[in-house]
Design a protein around this motif. Structure first.
Motif, PDB file in Angstrom:
ATOM      1  N   PRO A 134     -79.204 -31.502 -54.909  1.00  0.00           N
ATOM      2  CA  PRO A 134     -79.575 -31.820 -56.297  1.00  0.00           C
ATOM      3  C   PRO A 134     -80.309 -33.153 -56.425  1.00  0.00           C
ATOM      4  O   PRO A 134     -80.002 -34.101 -55.703  1.00  0.00           O
ATOM      5  CB  PRO A 134     -78.220 -31.882 -57.016  1.00  0.00           C
ATOM      6  N   THR A 188     -73.334 -25.072 -67.291  1.00  0.00           N
ATOM      7  CA  THR A 188     -72.720 -24.977 -65.962  1.00  0.00           C
ATOM      8  C   THR A 188     -73.687 -25.341 -64.834  1.00  0.00           C
ATOM      9  O   THR A 188     -73.261 -25.714 -63.755  1.00  0.00           O
ATOM     10  CB  THR A 188     -72.180 -23.559 -65.721  1.00  0.00           C
ATOM     11  N   GLU A 189     -75.007 -25.178 -65.104  1.00  0.00           N
ATOM     12  CA  GLU A 189     -75.993 -25.518 -64.082  1.00  0.00           C
ATOM     13  C   GLU A 189     -77.256 -26.024 -64.764  1.00  0.00           C
ATOM     14  O   GLU A 189     -77.583 -25.586 -65.869  1.00  0.00           O
ATOM     15  CB  GLU A 189     -76.388 -24.272 -63.263  1.00  0.00           C
ATOM     16  N   PHE A 238     -81.389 -26.853 -63.551  1.00  0.00           N
ATOM     17  CA  PHE A 238     -82.336 -26.911 -62.440  1.00  0.00           C
ATOM     18  C   PHE A 238     -83.742 -27.224 -62.936  1.00  0.00           C
ATOM     19  O   PHE A 238     -84.043 -27.063 -64.120  1.00  0.00           O
ATOM     20  CB  PHE A 238     -82.288 -25.637 -61.588  1.00  0.00           C
ATOM     21  N   PRO A 281     -81.944 -27.871 -57.783  1.00  0.00           N
ATOM     22  CA  PRO A 281     -80.788 -28.171 -58.627  1.00  0.00           C
ATOM     23  C   PRO A 281     -80.856 -29.614 -59.142  1.00  0.00           C
ATOM     24  O   PRO A 281     -81.338 -30.503 -58.439  1.00  0.00           O
ATOM     25  CB  PRO A 281     -79.591 -27.998 -57.688  1.00  0.00           C
ATOM     26  N   ALA A 291     -73.746 -31.525 -60.788  1.00  0.00           N
ATOM     27  CA  ALA A 291     -73.234 -30.783 -59.631  1.00  0.00           C
ATOM     28  C   ALA A 291     -73.657 -31.455 -58.327  1.00  0.00           C
ATOM     29  O   ALA A 291     -74.669 -32.158 -58.274  1.00  0.00           O
ATOM     30  CB  ALA A 291     -73.772 -29.372 -59.671  1.00  0.00           C
ATOM     31  N   GLY A 339     -76.376 -26.730 -55.507  1.00  0.00           N
ATOM     32  CA  GLY A 339     -76.990 -25.753 -56.399  1.00  0.00           C
ATOM     33  C   GLY A 339     -75.982 -24.694 -56.818  1.00  0.00           C
ATOM     34  O   GLY A 339     -75.221 -24.200 -55.996  1.00  0.00           O
ATOM     35  N   GLY A 340     -75.944 -24.369 -58.111  1.00  0.00           N
ATOM     36  CA  GLY A 340     -75.017 -23.360 -58.613  1.00  0.00           C
ATOM     37  C   GLY A 340     -75.489 -21.941 -58.320  1.00  0.00           C
ATOM     38  O   GLY A 340     -76.561 -21.733 -57.736  1.00  0.00           O
ATOM     39  N   GLU A 341     -74.691 -21.003 -58.774  1.00  0.00           N
ATOM     40  CA  GLU A 341     -74.931 -19.589 -58.464  1.00  0.00           C
ATOM     41  C   GLU A 341     -76.255 -19.069 -59.046  1.00  0.00           C
ATOM     42  O   GLU A 341     -77.036 -18.418 -58.355  1.00  0.00           O
ATOM     43  CB  GLU A 341     -73.762 -18.800 -59.057  1.00  0.00           C
ATOM     44  N   THR A 397     -78.840 -20.876 -60.138  1.00  0.00           N
ATOM     45  CA  THR A 397     -79.939 -21.629 -59.525  1.00  0.00           C
ATOM     46  C   THR A 397     -80.316 -21.001 -58.188  1.00  0.00           C
ATOM     47  O   THR A 397     -81.497 -20.760 -57.901  1.00  0.00           O
ATOM     48  CB  THR A 397     -79.499 -23.107 -59.298  1.00  0.00           C
TER      49      THR A 397
END
Ligand SMILES: Cc1ncc(COP(=O)(O)O)c(C=O)c1O
Length: 358
Positions: free
Chosen positions: A178, A298-299, A301, A311, A325, A328-330, A332
């Motif tokens: 990130p 939640t994310e 990017f 991210p 974060a 990288g989230g799901e 992203t």
């Protein structure tokens, strides 16, 4: 467009090229050739040519050096597993350049001519397109500038359009990490009626001091707010933004003064197909802070041609910080993978985005 070709008599040798392509970095090495076409009011676009890459000779009064009448594009050519070479939605870059040329009072280079210029340069320098492994590509830089030698504030009566190309390595060398952001409250990149939606060098010149501010505060990138109210999130210095909510819907800022990225618009379609509801709307900095604090966002990017999808981590400003974060989230990761797989020919191109060059 009729293009004459003068092949380089001193192309980079195979051993040196292999060395460059093994570790190309970004924007450091240039291919053996370049494309040029010139415009005057009487002759229109003329003298289209591919010639050996080399320096330009410019009169010190050349108007771009004084009044910054310049626009550019950024796109990539990708090599697929079978050796074929493709670009991604080149008509979108060509169309954006047409819009930029209107804003900067430059002549229009028609979309097919833009695409032909890029294709012909990639064809002659195809050995410079790296292998698909490791997300390498050939970065393409079409640009147009006022090339008349005169002093005076009026549109240049001699204009040059060129394309150069440079092999590019994976944006993230040590894996996807990130980026931390600095929120500048002092500088803006665009105002109402200004040039924010155009891809012109001046926008980047004006972003540099804000980027320096970001670096001084230990952040990777700067994020800009709108110029009028200083309230709505615009974009980073060279990337658009996306915010993912806990119910799966996604928001991307739309203010009329951002540079509308081709990655951004592709993600709007792609995320929709992946089942996400996508909203393009004004998005305030308070929504960002509150959403992260409450856990509803939640994310986050950022996206653009160079890094595809990045991210976003923490956000810092003069008065505080919200954490982000550490990976990288799901969503992203899912969006990034889907896009990269289309670009490298590993997934079916159901949108018809890819354009074959070789
Ligand atoms: C200011 C700015 N915003 C957004 C983008 C992303 O645009 P694209 O996805 O077309 O690369 C870029 C990169 O070109 C940019 O310079």
């Amino acid at each position: 467009m009729e293009i004459s070709t003068t092949a380089s008599t001193t192309p980079v040798d195979d051993a040196r090229l292999a060395e460059i392509l093994a570790n190309p970095g970004f924007g450091q090495h240039f291919t053996d050739h370049m494309f040029t076409v010139e415009w005057t009011p009487d002759a229109g676009w003329h003298a289209a040519r591919i010639e050996p890459y080399g320096p330009l000779t410019l009169d010190p009064a050349t108007s771009v050096l004084h009044y910054a009448q310049e626009i550019f594009e950024g796109m990539k050519a990708y090599r697929h597993e079978d050796g074929s070479i493709w670009s991604f939605r080149p008509e979108e870059n060509a169309g954006r350049m047409v819009r930029s040329s209107h804003r900067l009072a430059l002549p229009v280079l028609e979309v097919p001519d833009f695409i032909q210029a890029v294709d012909e340069l990639v064809k002659i320098d195809q050995r410079w397109v790296p292998d698909a492994a490791g997300e390498k590509s050939l970065y393409l830089r079409p640009f147009m500038f006022g090339s008349e030698a005169f002093l005076g504030v009026r549109p240049s009566q001699h204009v040059t359009f060129m394309v150069i190309a440079s092999p590019a390595g994976a944006y993230f060398k040590g894996g996807i990490k990130p980026v931390s952001l600095w929120l500048t409250e002092e500088y803006t990149r665009a105002g109402r009626g200004g040039m924010g939606a155009a891809k012109t060098g001046g926008n980047y010149a004006s972003s540099l001091v804000a980027q320096q501010e970001a670096t001084a505060h230990g952040c990777d990138q700067v994020v800009f707010l709108d110029g009028q109210e200083g309230r709505y999130v615009e974009e980073l210095g060279g990337m658009n933004m996306y915010f993912v909510y806990d119910d799966g819907h996604i928001v991307t800022p739309a203010t009329g003064t951002i540079l509308e990225g081709i990655t951004r618009s592709s993600i709007i379609e792609l995320a929709g197909k992946l089942g996400h509801q996508v909203e393009e709307r004004k998005f305030s900095i308070d929504e960002w802070r509150d959403g992260v604090t409450s856990g509803r966002i939640t994310e986050i990017f950022a996206c653009g041609t160079a890094a595809v999808v990045t991210p976003v981590g923490s956000l810092k400003w003069a008065g505080g910080e919200v954490p982000g974060a550490s990976e990288g989230g799901e969503v992203t990761t899912q969006v990034r993978q889907a896009l990269v797989d289309i670009q490298y020919g590993r997934a079916e191109d159901t949108f018809g985005w890819m354009h074959r060059i070789v």
